[in-house]
Design an enzyme around this catalytic site. Structure first.
Site, PDB file in Angstrom:
ATOM      1  CE  LYS A  84      -8.941  21.747 -11.844  1.00  0.00           C
ATOM      2  NZ  LYS A  84      -8.163  20.560 -11.515  1.00  0.00           N
TER       3      LYS A  84
ATOM      4  CD  GLU B 237      25.939   8.907 -17.689  1.00  0.00           C
ATOM      5  OE1 GLU B 237      26.326   7.744 -17.934  1.00  0.00           O
ATOM      6  OE2 GLU B 237      26.226   9.892 -18.403  1.00  0.00           O
TER       7      GLU B 237
ATOM      8  CB  THR C 298      -0.433  21.572  -5.324  1.00  0.00           C
ATOM      9  OG1 THR C 298      -1.715  21.813  -5.920  1.00  0.00           O
ATOM     10  CG2 THR C 298       0.649  21.769  -6.368  1.00  0.00           C
TER      11      THR C 298
ATOM     12  CD  GLN D 163       2.834  20.826 -20.618  1.00  0.00           C
ATOM     13  OE1 GLN D 163       3.997  20.441 -20.521  1.00  0.00           O
ATOM     14  NE2 GLN D 163       2.515  22.063 -20.983  1.00  0.00           N
TER      15      GLN D 163
HETATM   16  C1  R5P Z   1      -6.435  17.726 -13.356  1.00  0.00           C
HETATM   17  O1  R5P Z   1      -6.917  17.726 -14.475  1.00  0.00           O
HETATM   18  C2  R5P Z   1      -6.219  16.482 -12.559  1.00  0.00           C
HETATM   19  O2  R5P Z   1      -7.256  15.564 -12.738  1.00  0.00           O
HETATM   20  C3  R5P Z   1      -6.069  16.806 -11.088  1.00  0.00           C
HETATM   21  O3  R5P Z   1      -7.248  17.421 -10.644  1.00  0.00           O
HETATM   22  C4  R5P Z   1      -4.895  17.703 -10.844  1.00  0.00           C
HETATM   23  O4  R5P Z   1      -3.747  17.230 -11.477  1.00  0.00           O
HETATM   24  C5  R5P Z   1      -4.651  17.862  -9.350  1.00  0.00           C
HETATM   25  O5  R5P Z   1      -3.622  18.774  -9.156  1.00  0.00           O
HETATM   26  P1  R5P Z   1      -3.491  19.589  -7.797  1.00  0.00           P
HETATM   27  O6  R5P Z   1      -3.574  18.602  -6.669  1.00  0.00           O
HETATM   28  O7  R5P Z   1      -2.141  20.258  -7.913  1.00  0.00           O
HETATM   29  O8  R5P Z   1      -4.600  20.602  -7.774  1.00  0.00           O
END
Ligand code: R5P
Length: 309
Positions: A192, A39, A223, A96
């Protein structure tokens, strides 16, 4: 600045050093450690009674970063600070931010509630994932953009024949603002799709990038899928050198490796989150002066408008 006190948790020790250097004040002492069971244990090392307290902490993973912030706010409130500003260079749990499908939380609203309930009186944030997160707080939010740092840096690079690219429709407004600031440059938008949280694919590129140099702009790189796929599509469409600017380098999983193997010539990131590992392709732009200046102006109760560009 005699009643300004600046504290931090463990999220970004380098950034706080630079902010304090800009403000020419020492970092206030505190202990932010752990009990034996894991903690978090917090203790402010000096009096904050009647003080204007700024707690600088990004809330990227691990979750401890968020919790340290909440506990430091609580400690400051209970120790009678006059005003508490949570300075959140990277506001985590921002992706979110709406109930756009069944059975999902509005995570950013919950986090905003937690920060307010802990006792923050103001928020200073940078490049929030969505502007509407400001409205999740019922306390004043100063939402800074890191754009001035990027624009200044990129202008010095003197790249000709440049097009600004948004890697998704959601980021079009951000990219458009940067294109305007860099001298009304052309804008291209990539369409996208995200079938699963960490998976993306591209349907089409809207705009002409043939024989052009491009700068992709985004708020988060997690990622790396979004950026790496965007770079590959732009290359297929005939783009020349591909640069990218993402404010917050979360760089999860094998993102660094993906970037190394990608069509990107250079990735610029801000120092809102410390980099886990360096890479030849990555360059860090410091936003410490911008944050320091905003802290100084909030403390002095002077306008911060000129910092919002
Ligand atoms: C999405 O709406 C954000 O602006 C980024 O494009 C997203 O969070 C990038 O995530 P990742 O590198 O996992 O594709």
């Amino acid at each position: 600045m005699s009643d300004l006190r600046i504290f931090t948790g463990n999220s970004n020790p380098e950034l706080i050093k630079k902010i304090c250097k800009y403000l020419s004040i020492p970092l206030s002492s505190s202990t932010v450690g752990k009990f034996a069971d894991g903690e978090i244990e917090v203790k402010l090392g000096e009096s904050v009674r009647g003080m204007d307290v700024f707690i600088v902490q990004s809330t990227n993973p691990p979750l401890e970063n968020l919790f340290e912030l909440l506990l430091m706010i609580d400690a400051s409130r209970r120790a009678s600070a006059r005003r508490i500003t949570a300075v959140i260079p990277y506001f985590g749990y921002s992706r979110q931010d709406k109930k756009d499908e069944p059975r999902v939380p509005i995570s950013s609203k919950l986090i905003a509630n937690l920060i307010s309930t802990a006792g923050a009186n103001r928020i200073l944030a940078m490049d929030l994932h969505a502007g509407q997160i400001q409205g999740f707080f019922d306390i004043p939010v100063d939402h800074l953009y890191s754009t001035p740092v990027l624009v200044e840096h990129f202008k010095k690079m003197k790249i000709k024949n440049l097009v600004i690219v948004s890697p998704d429709v959601g980021g079009a407004k951000r990219a458009e603002a940067i294109a305007r600031r860099m001298g009304n440059l052309p804008l291209t938008i990539i369409n996208k799709r995200r079938p699963a949280p960490d998976k993306t694919y591209i349907t089409n590129v809207v705009g002409d990038v043939k024989n052009k140099n491009v700068l992709i702009v985004d708020d988060i790189i997690s990622t790396g899928g979004t950026i790496v796929n965007a770079a590959a599509s732009l290359k297929r469409e005939g783009a020349k050198d591909i640069y990218c600017y993402c404010t917050h380098p979360l760089l999860a999983k094998d993102a660094l490796q993906k970037i190394e193997n990608s069509k990107l010539k250079k990735l610029l990131v801000a120092n809102t989150i410390p980099l886990k590992k360096s890479s030849k392709k990555i360059e860090i732009l410091s936003v410490s002066e911008l944050l320091g200046e905003a802290i100084s102006r909030i403390h002095e109760e002077t306008s911060v408008t000129s910092l919002f560009v």
